[in-house]
Design a protein around this motif. Sequence first.
Motif, PDB file in Angstrom:
ATOM      1  N   ILE A  94      -3.886 -12.770   7.169  1.00 16.33           N
ATOM      2  CA  ILE A  94      -2.602 -12.447   6.534  1.00 16.33           C
ATOM      3  C   ILE A  94      -2.816 -11.134   5.800  1.00 16.33           C
ATOM      4  O   ILE A  94      -3.788 -10.976   5.058  1.00 16.33           O
ATOM      5  N   VAL A  95      -1.896 -10.179   6.016  1.00 18.08           N
ATOM      6  CA  VAL A  95      -2.006  -8.873   5.369  1.00 18.08           C
ATOM      7  C   VAL A  95      -1.070  -8.818   4.159  1.00 18.08           C
ATOM      8  O   VAL A  95       0.121  -9.108   4.280  1.00 18.08           O
ATOM      9  N   VAL A  96      -1.632  -8.482   2.991  1.00 20.39           N
ATOM     10  CA  VAL A  96      -0.799  -8.139   1.834  1.00 20.39           C
ATOM     11  C   VAL A  96      -0.911  -6.618   1.702  1.00 20.39           C
ATOM     12  O   VAL A  96      -1.977  -6.092   1.397  1.00 20.39           O
ATOM     13  N   ASP A  97       0.212  -5.948   1.973  1.00 23.95           N
ATOM     14  CA  ASP A  97       0.189  -4.490   2.102  1.00 23.95           C
ATOM     15  C   ASP A  97       0.800  -3.823   0.885  1.00 23.95           C
ATOM     16  O   ASP A  97       1.958  -4.073   0.540  1.00 23.95           O
ATOM     17  N   ASN A  98       0.012  -2.955   0.271  1.00 21.30           N
ATOM     18  CA  ASN A  98       0.444  -2.285  -0.955  1.00 21.30           C
ATOM     19  C   ASN A  98       1.037  -0.904  -0.684  1.00 21.30           C
ATOM     20  O   ASN A  98       1.192  -0.101  -1.599  1.00 21.30           O
ATOM     21  N   THR A  99       1.375  -0.583   0.564  1.00 25.67           N
ATOM     22  CA  THR A  99       2.016   0.696   0.863  1.00 25.67           C
ATOM     23  C   THR A  99       3.508   0.463   1.136  1.00 25.67           C
ATOM     24  O   THR A  99       3.975  -0.680   1.150  1.00 25.67           O
ATOM     25  N   SER A 100       4.223   1.556   1.377  1.00 25.47           N
ATOM     26  CA  SER A 100       5.660   1.410   1.644  1.00 25.47           C
ATOM     27  C   SER A 100       5.951   1.146   3.124  1.00 25.47           C
ATOM     28  O   SER A 100       7.113   1.032   3.513  1.00 25.47           O
ATOM     29  N   ALA A 101       4.896   1.014   3.954  1.00 27.82           N
ATOM     30  CA  ALA A 101       5.081   0.954   5.409  1.00 27.82           C
ATOM     31  C   ALA A 101       6.052  -0.143   5.870  1.00 27.82           C
ATOM     32  O   ALA A 101       6.865   0.083   6.764  1.00 27.82           O
ATOM     33  N   PHE A 102       5.952  -1.322   5.274  1.00 26.31           N
ATOM     34  CA  PHE A 102       6.740  -2.461   5.796  1.00 26.31           C
ATOM     35  C   PHE A 102       7.741  -3.024   4.788  1.00 26.31           C
ATOM     36  O   PHE A 102       8.408  -4.024   5.066  1.00 26.31           O
ATOM     37  N   ARG A 103       7.844  -2.391   3.619  1.00 24.24           N
ATOM     38  CA  ARG A 103       8.614  -3.019   2.534  1.00 24.24           C
ATOM     39  C   ARG A 103      10.057  -3.330   2.901  1.00 24.24           C
ATOM     40  O   ARG A 103      10.587  -4.366   2.517  1.00 24.24           O
ATOM     41  N   MET A 104      10.718  -2.405   3.613  1.00 27.90           N
ATOM     42  CA  MET A 104      12.135  -2.631   3.909  1.00 27.90           C
ATOM     43  C   MET A 104      12.327  -3.275   5.281  1.00 27.90           C
ATOM     44  O   MET A 104      13.471  -3.481   5.710  1.00 27.90           O
ATOM     45  N   ASP A 105      11.254  -3.654   5.963  1.00 25.93           N
ATOM     46  CA  ASP A 105      11.345  -4.390   7.234  1.00 25.93           C
ATOM     47  C   ASP A 105      11.949  -5.766   6.955  1.00 25.93           C
ATOM     48  O   ASP A 105      11.397  -6.536   6.173  1.00 25.93           O
ATOM     49  N   PRO A 106      13.085  -6.082   7.576  1.00 28.38           N
ATOM     50  CA  PRO A 106      13.727  -7.374   7.272  1.00 28.38           C
ATOM     51  C   PRO A 106      12.847  -8.582   7.630  1.00 28.38           C
ATOM     52  O   PRO A 106      13.055  -9.678   7.107  1.00 28.38           O
ATOM     53  N   GLY A 125       2.927 -12.802   8.997  1.00 30.42           N
ATOM     54  CA  GLY A 125       1.621 -12.158   9.050  1.00 30.42           C
ATOM     55  C   GLY A 125       1.466 -11.070   8.010  1.00 30.42           C
ATOM     56  O   GLY A 125       0.389 -10.876   7.469  1.00 30.42           O
ATOM     57  N   ILE A 126       2.554 -10.345   7.754  1.00 24.91           N
ATOM     58  CA  ILE A 126       2.491  -9.259   6.769  1.00 24.91           C
ATOM     59  C   ILE A 126       3.400  -9.579   5.586  1.00 24.91           C
ATOM     60  O   ILE A 126       4.541 -10.024   5.779  1.00 24.91           O
ATOM     61  N   ILE A 127       2.867  -9.370   4.395  1.00 22.92           N
ATOM     62  CA  ILE A 127       3.663  -9.471   3.173  1.00 22.92           C
ATOM     63  C   ILE A 127       3.537  -8.129   2.461  1.00 22.92           C
ATOM     64  O   ILE A 127       2.439  -7.583   2.348  1.00 22.92           O
ATOM     65  N   ALA A 128       4.654  -7.609   1.988  1.00 23.67           N
ATOM     66  CA  ALA A 128       4.615  -6.299   1.324  1.00 23.67           C
ATOM     67  C   ALA A 128       4.599  -6.462  -0.188  1.00 23.67           C
ATOM     68  O   ALA A 128       5.305  -7.317  -0.743  1.00 23.67           O
ATOM     69  N   THR A 228      14.553  -3.106  -5.265  1.00 29.44           N
ATOM     70  CA  THR A 228      15.113  -3.979  -6.302  1.00 29.44           C
ATOM     71  C   THR A 228      16.158  -4.915  -5.698  1.00 29.44           C
ATOM     72  O   THR A 228      16.162  -6.119  -5.959  1.00 29.44           O
ATOM     73  N   LYS A 229      17.028  -4.358  -4.863  1.00 32.33           N
ATOM     74  CA  LYS A 229      18.073  -5.187  -4.229  1.00 32.33           C
ATOM     75  C   LYS A 229      17.451  -6.249  -3.328  1.00 32.33           C
ATOM     76  O   LYS A 229      17.907  -7.395  -3.275  1.00 32.33           O
ATOM     77  N   LYS A 230      16.392  -5.857  -2.576  1.00 36.78           N
ATOM     78  CA  LYS A 230      15.772  -6.802  -1.652  1.00 36.78           C
ATOM     79  C   LYS A 230      15.046  -7.915  -2.406  1.00 36.78           C
ATOM     80  O   LYS A 230      15.219  -9.098  -2.085  1.00 36.78           O
TER      81      LYS A 230
END
Lengths: 350, 350
Positions: A94-106, A125-128, A228-230
């Motif tokens: 499981i990936v916890v990703d601290n970059t902006s790469a996937f943050r707004m991926d629904p 699999g990925i959590i932002a 913030t909205k998400k």
Amino acid sequence: MLNKQGFHIAVMGATGAVGQQIIQTLEKRNFPISQLTLLSSARSAGTKLKFKDETITVQEAVPESFEGVDIALFSAGGSISQKFASEAVQRGAIVVDNTSAFRMDPEVPLVVPEVNEHKLKEHKGIIANPNCSTIQMVAALEPIQKAFGLKKVIVSTYQAVSGAGAEAIQELNDETNAILNNQEYKPAVLPVASGEKHYQIAFNAIPQIDTFTDNGFTFEEMKMINETKKIMEMPELKVAATCVRLPVETGHSESVYVELDREDLKVQDLWAVLSEAPGITLQDQPEEQIYPMPATAVGKDDVFVGRVRQDLDEKSGFHMWIVSDNLLKGAALNTIQIAESLIKLGLVTK
Amino acid sequence: MLNKQGFHIAVMGATGAVGQQIIQTLEKRNFPISQLTLLSSARSAGTKLKFKDETITVQEAVPESFEGVDIALFSAGGSISQKFASEAVQRGAIVVDNTSAFRMDPEVPLVVPEVNEHKLKEHKGIIANPNCSTIQMVAALEPIQKAFGLKKVIVSTYQAVSGAGAEAIQELNDETNAILNNQEYKPAVLPVASGEKHYQIAFNAIPQIDTFTDNGFTFEEMKMINETKKIMEMPELKVAATCVRLPVETGHSESVYVELDREDLKVQDLWAVLSEAPGITLQDQPEEQIYPMPATAVGKDDVFVGRVRQDLDEKSGFHMWIVSDNLLKGAALNTIQIAESLIKLGLVTK
């Protein structure tokens, strides 16, 4: 001492400002680790880092690095996450990703555990991990929203250079030294390392973090607005942000104005909610000159809130001042809290 | 060279941070001066200061110091203005006072020449120079108000230590040096010299300027709120402020959100008005990383405006970033511009 009952953790970007904090925070919180794999680019591979009694050599990341890893904590820039996150997931991590790469991926949960831990159950699999300046703001706003309803947020930030990485910290220190000694210094990192122009940060304030979007807001400002909205699951929430870089090493501050659903509230009502909120420390005694500051928040886990006061014109309006360590709650700590929540909710399989 | 056709000018507080700037600005603008009297407390009396080719000895202020003075420029703290301003007026001088002593007195015009020069005609001997953070904001907001109508202002400030005087500049420098060299430093000036507690300003941000009022706002914040309404002659204008002190030597920055009367405006409409406004320089090319900063505004006369952008939710809402040298337009320059307007309007008699 590693724990045989624990998990195999990988830290991607182990030699960076946030990577170092992740390793220290894993140790401080006694995170259950059976094996710790430290990864970096080829340039930093070979560095030796301490974890508890062990000395661990940082390895160059390749897809095979993630074989057998349970949780991979990524903090090495968006392009590295784009390249390696799916490789890690394919190998069962499981990936916890601290970059902006996937943050707004629904498809990707964007999580601050105090706010929306339940979203972890939907992960694929990925959590932002959200942007640093967003995390501390939503941690303070969520309890207020739950209690009183939130309509509008206007934030101006006062952000530390460590949010731009270890090179930016070095630049602030070297440049400050140079200016105090009347020496020349040519900035090369801030505001954006890859940008065409670089400006002095020592004894200055730069109203640019990240690059500009077409609407005149920077990407950092748009991250605060959209994330913030998400996270708060409020697509209709009105949010505006102005993000400013300061000559502060660590600790982001935010001047936040909110409008709430109710007009019958007093400062005491917000104090009552904030003083009970998880991860929040209320520091609000103006008569004693007690309020949050970066210099006192650095190294601490909590989000500090003070200067809460009612707007003089809008009965539903309140102002407040929110400060937190951007490398801890703003990055490393929230990343690890996500991993802890995954374990607590039974979402990690060994 | 002094000018026999000029005026007898007195500078009260000549050795302070603003006093020094007043003397330099009088020289730079070639203000018509027949005699220059430099005054201070007993402690600083005897100091020798340069003005053009002359060396002038600072004298201890006594009521008789103002005999024959045409215009007295006061910048030595509110209690000194309370004590000496009426003495100066009784002796025929016009006082331009740079403290908060008389600003909200309904009998005293509070003037930014670009905004409300006409108010000088109502003076009864004393004219007040507004607070530094107010001056630069109203200079930028007035042309927008005139063109489009202003309903609401929310400002968060990023203020330099020189606003707290020469001792605060020294504290920032000494403290920064101490921190970079791992030495102890005990703050004694900021945030408020007379306050019980003092905090580190180097590499920090302090959300307190001046002391607190009962409503939770500081006096600095209330000055911005009340002075803005008075100068713009808009008692009903909604204004809120959060004032923060930064490790910047000179140059105040402001993140300003406004709501206007019209909903049909674009950024270009504000640009058009600001680029024609007196005393304003528009610095707003985000694609070229051009925006105002304290480091580039210091030593310059104008108020710099950039980062103008439309709010994403409110059609009548705009954000902007306003920077100016707080010792020049924020203090010394505006004081001298008031004196120049008095002469231009024929309001000074020799």
